[in-house]
Design a protein around this motif. Structure first.
Motif, PDB file in Angstrom:
ATOM      1  N   PRO A   1       0.824  -1.206   0.000  1.00 33.78           N
ATOM      2  CA  PRO A   1       0.000   0.000   0.000  1.00 33.78           C
ATOM      3  C   PRO A   1       0.859   1.258   0.000  1.00 33.78           C
ATOM      4  N   MET A   2       0.320   2.311  -0.617  1.00 33.97           N
ATOM      5  CA  MET A   2       1.020   3.597  -0.668  1.00 33.97           C
ATOM      6  C   MET A   2      -0.003   4.717  -0.638  1.00 33.97           C
ATOM      7  N   LEU A   3       0.475   5.928  -0.481  1.00 35.09           N
ATOM      8  CA  LEU A   3      -0.414   7.086  -0.506  1.00 35.09           C
ATOM      9  C   LEU A   3      -0.959   7.284  -1.916  1.00 35.09           C
ATOM     10  N   ALA A   4      -2.110   7.937  -1.996  1.00 37.43           N
ATOM     11  CA  ALA A   4      -2.750   8.163  -3.293  1.00 37.43           C
ATOM     12  C   ALA A   4      -1.841   8.941  -4.236  1.00 37.43           C
ATOM     13  N   ALA A   5      -1.116   9.925  -3.732  1.00 36.15           N
ATOM     14  CA  ALA A   5      -0.231  10.732  -4.575  1.00 36.15           C
ATOM     15  C   ALA A   5       0.928   9.903  -5.114  1.00 36.15           C
TER      16      ALA A   5
ATOM     17  N   ASP B   1      -3.629   2.746 -11.058  1.00 36.48           N
ATOM     18  CA  ASP B   1      -3.607   2.665  -9.597  1.00 36.48           C
ATOM     19  C   ASP B   1      -5.029   2.417  -9.118  1.00 36.48           C
ATOM     20  N   TRP B   2      -5.141   1.798  -7.954  1.00 34.93           N
ATOM     21  CA  TRP B   2      -6.431   1.381  -7.405  1.00 34.93           C
ATOM     22  C   TRP B   2      -6.538   1.797  -5.951  1.00 34.93           C
ATOM     23  N   CYS B   3      -7.748   2.159  -5.544  1.00 40.39           N
ATOM     24  CA  CYS B   3      -8.030   2.503  -4.157  1.00 40.39           C
ATOM     25  C   CYS B   3      -8.296   1.188  -3.412  1.00 40.39           C
TER      26      CYS B   3
ATOM     27  N   THR C   1     -13.492  -3.542   3.740  1.00 38.61           N
ATOM     28  CA  THR C   1     -14.935  -3.717   3.940  1.00 38.61           C
ATOM     29  C   THR C   1     -15.132  -4.815   4.972  1.00 38.61           C
ATOM     30  N   LYS C   2     -16.362  -5.099   5.275  1.00 39.47           N
ATOM     31  CA  LYS C   2     -16.619  -6.163   6.247  1.00 39.47           C
ATOM     32  C   LYS C   2     -16.235  -7.534   5.687  1.00 39.47           C
ATOM     33  N   HIS C   3     -16.065  -7.622   4.365  1.00 44.24           N
ATOM     34  CA  HIS C   3     -15.678  -8.880   3.722  1.00 44.24           C
ATOM     35  C   HIS C   3     -14.167  -8.966   3.492  1.00 44.24           C
ATOM     36  N   GLY C   4     -13.423  -7.922   3.830  1.00 44.05           N
ATOM     37  CA  GLY C   4     -11.973  -7.902   3.633  1.00 44.05           C
ATOM     38  C   GLY C   4     -11.562  -6.775   2.698  1.00 44.05           C
ATOM     39  N   ALA C   5     -10.355  -6.853   2.186  1.00 40.34           N
ATOM     40  CA  ALA C   5      -9.832  -5.812   1.299  1.00 40.34           C
ATOM     41  C   ALA C   5     -10.552  -5.855  -0.047  1.00 40.34           C
ATOM     42  N   GLU C   6     -10.841  -4.680  -0.585  1.00 44.96           N
ATOM     43  CA  GLU C   6     -11.533  -4.584  -1.871  1.00 44.96           C
ATOM     44  C   GLU C   6     -10.884  -3.485  -2.712  1.00 44.96           C
ATOM     45  N   LEU C   7     -10.534  -3.835  -3.938  1.00 44.96           N
ATOM     46  CA  LEU C   7      -9.986  -2.859  -4.873  1.00 44.96           C
ATOM     47  C   LEU C   7     -11.133  -2.104  -5.527  1.00 44.96           C
ATOM     48  N   GLN C   8     -10.977  -0.800  -5.652  1.00 42.84           N
ATOM     49  CA  GLN C   8     -11.983   0.027  -6.313  1.00 42.84           C
ATOM     50  C   GLN C   8     -11.272   0.995  -7.244  1.00 42.84           C
ATOM     51  N   TRP C   9     -12.005   1.486  -8.241  1.00 40.89           N
ATOM     52  CA  TRP C   9     -11.456   2.477  -9.141  1.00 40.89           C
ATOM     53  C   TRP C   9     -10.925   3.655  -8.327  1.00 40.89           C
ATOM     54  N   ALA C  10      -9.794   4.180  -8.711  1.00 39.33           N
ATOM     55  CA  ALA C  10      -9.200   5.307  -7.992  1.00 39.33           C
ATOM     56  C   ALA C  10      -9.754   6.613  -8.537  1.00 39.33           C
ATOM     57  N   ASP C  11     -11.060   6.773  -8.442  1.00 41.39           N
ATOM     58  CA  ASP C  11     -11.695   8.014  -8.896  1.00 41.39           C
ATOM     59  C   ASP C  11     -11.765   9.037  -7.768  1.00 41.39           C
TER      60      ASP C  11
ATOM     61  N   CYS D   1      -7.303  11.364  -0.469  1.00 42.87           N
ATOM     62  CA  CYS D   1      -8.011  10.119  -0.164  1.00 42.87           C
ATOM     63  C   CYS D   1      -7.418   9.500   1.101  1.00 42.87           C
ATOM     64  N   PRO D   2      -8.254   9.139   2.073  1.00 40.79           N
ATOM     65  CA  PRO D   2      -7.731   8.569   3.326  1.00 40.79           C
ATOM     66  C   PRO D   2      -7.370   7.085   3.199  1.00 40.79           C
ATOM     67  N   HIS D   3      -7.737   6.452   2.074  1.00 39.44           N
ATOM     68  CA  HIS D   3      -7.491   5.024   1.897  1.00 39.44           C
ATOM     69  C   HIS D   3      -6.136   4.787   1.220  1.00 39.44           C
ATOM     70  N   PRO D   4      -5.498   3.653   1.533  1.00 40.26           N
ATOM     71  CA  PRO D   4      -4.256   3.330   0.826  1.00 40.26           C
ATOM     72  C   PRO D   4      -4.558   2.995  -0.639  1.00 40.26           C
ATOM     73  N   HIS D   5      -3.554   3.136  -1.479  1.00 38.70           N
ATOM     74  CA  HIS D   5      -3.684   2.810  -2.892  1.00 38.70           C
ATOM     75  C   HIS D   5      -2.641   1.772  -3.263  1.00 38.70           C
ATOM     76  N   VAL D   6      -2.902   1.035  -4.324  1.00 40.92           N
ATOM     77  CA  VAL D   6      -1.959   0.070  -4.871  1.00 40.92           C
ATOM     78  C   VAL D   6      -1.861   0.309  -6.376  1.00 40.92           C
ATOM     79  N   ILE D   7      -0.826  -0.234  -6.977  1.00 43.75           N
ATOM     80  CA  ILE D   7      -0.579  -0.044  -8.405  1.00 43.75           C
ATOM     81  C   ILE D   7      -0.585  -1.409  -9.092  1.00 43.75           C
ATOM     82  N   ASP D   8      -0.991  -1.434 -10.378  1.00 44.11           N
ATOM     83  CA  ASP D   8      -0.973  -2.681 -11.146  1.00 44.11           C
ATOM     84  C   ASP D   8       0.395  -3.337 -11.061  1.00 44.11           C
ATOM     85  N   HIS D   9       0.389  -4.652 -11.004  1.00 42.40           N
ATOM     86  CA  HIS D   9       1.632  -5.410 -10.927  1.00 42.40           C
ATOM     87  C   HIS D   9       2.354  -5.357 -12.272  1.00 42.40           C
ATOM     88  N   ALA D  10       3.654  -5.196 -12.242  1.00 46.44           N
ATOM     89  CA  ALA D  10       4.490  -5.242 -13.439  1.00 46.44           C
ATOM     90  C   ALA D  10       5.564  -6.295 -13.200  1.00 46.44           C
TER      91      ALA D  10
END
Length: 96
Positions: free
Chosen positions: A20-24, A36-38, A42-52, A60-69
């Motif tokens: 995880p990293m900061l949105a910037a 990048d993804w937000c 959730t109550k079901h665990g980690a969920e990737l969402q569009w970084a809109d 954004c207060p949530h951590p972000h991740v980047i597509d794997h390369a």
């Protein structure tokens, strides 16, 4: 690595780095081929969402991740050999 279908109607199969990293920071690594993804909990665990969330005025207060390369060595693609036999007659001539 995190892997998940993202989206409700036309989902994308996303494979993202689990670090995880900061949105910037994630936005700085974003390219046309690497999104990048937000990452939200959730109550079901980690969920990737569009970084809109970039549209927000506050960071954004949530951590972000980047597509794997993949960084491993590239495997050369060997073209398949043609198994078609050459015709016994010149091109343009029909055989019966």
């Amino acid at each position: 690595m995190l892997r998940q279908l993202v989206g409700r109607l036309a989902a994308l199969d996303v494979a993202a780095d689990a670090e995880p990293m900061l949105a910037a920071e994630a936005a700085a690594l974003r390219t046309e081929q690497r999104l990048d993804w937000c990452l939200r909990q959730t109550k079901h665990g980690a969920e990737l969402q569009w970084a809109d969330c970039r549209r927000r005025r506050t960071p954004c207060p949530h951590p972000h991740v980047i597509d794997h390369a993949c960084t491993g060595p590239r495997v050369p693609v060997v073209p398949a050999r043609s198994r078609r036999r050459p015709t016994p007659v010149p091109d343009g001539q029909l055989t019966l």
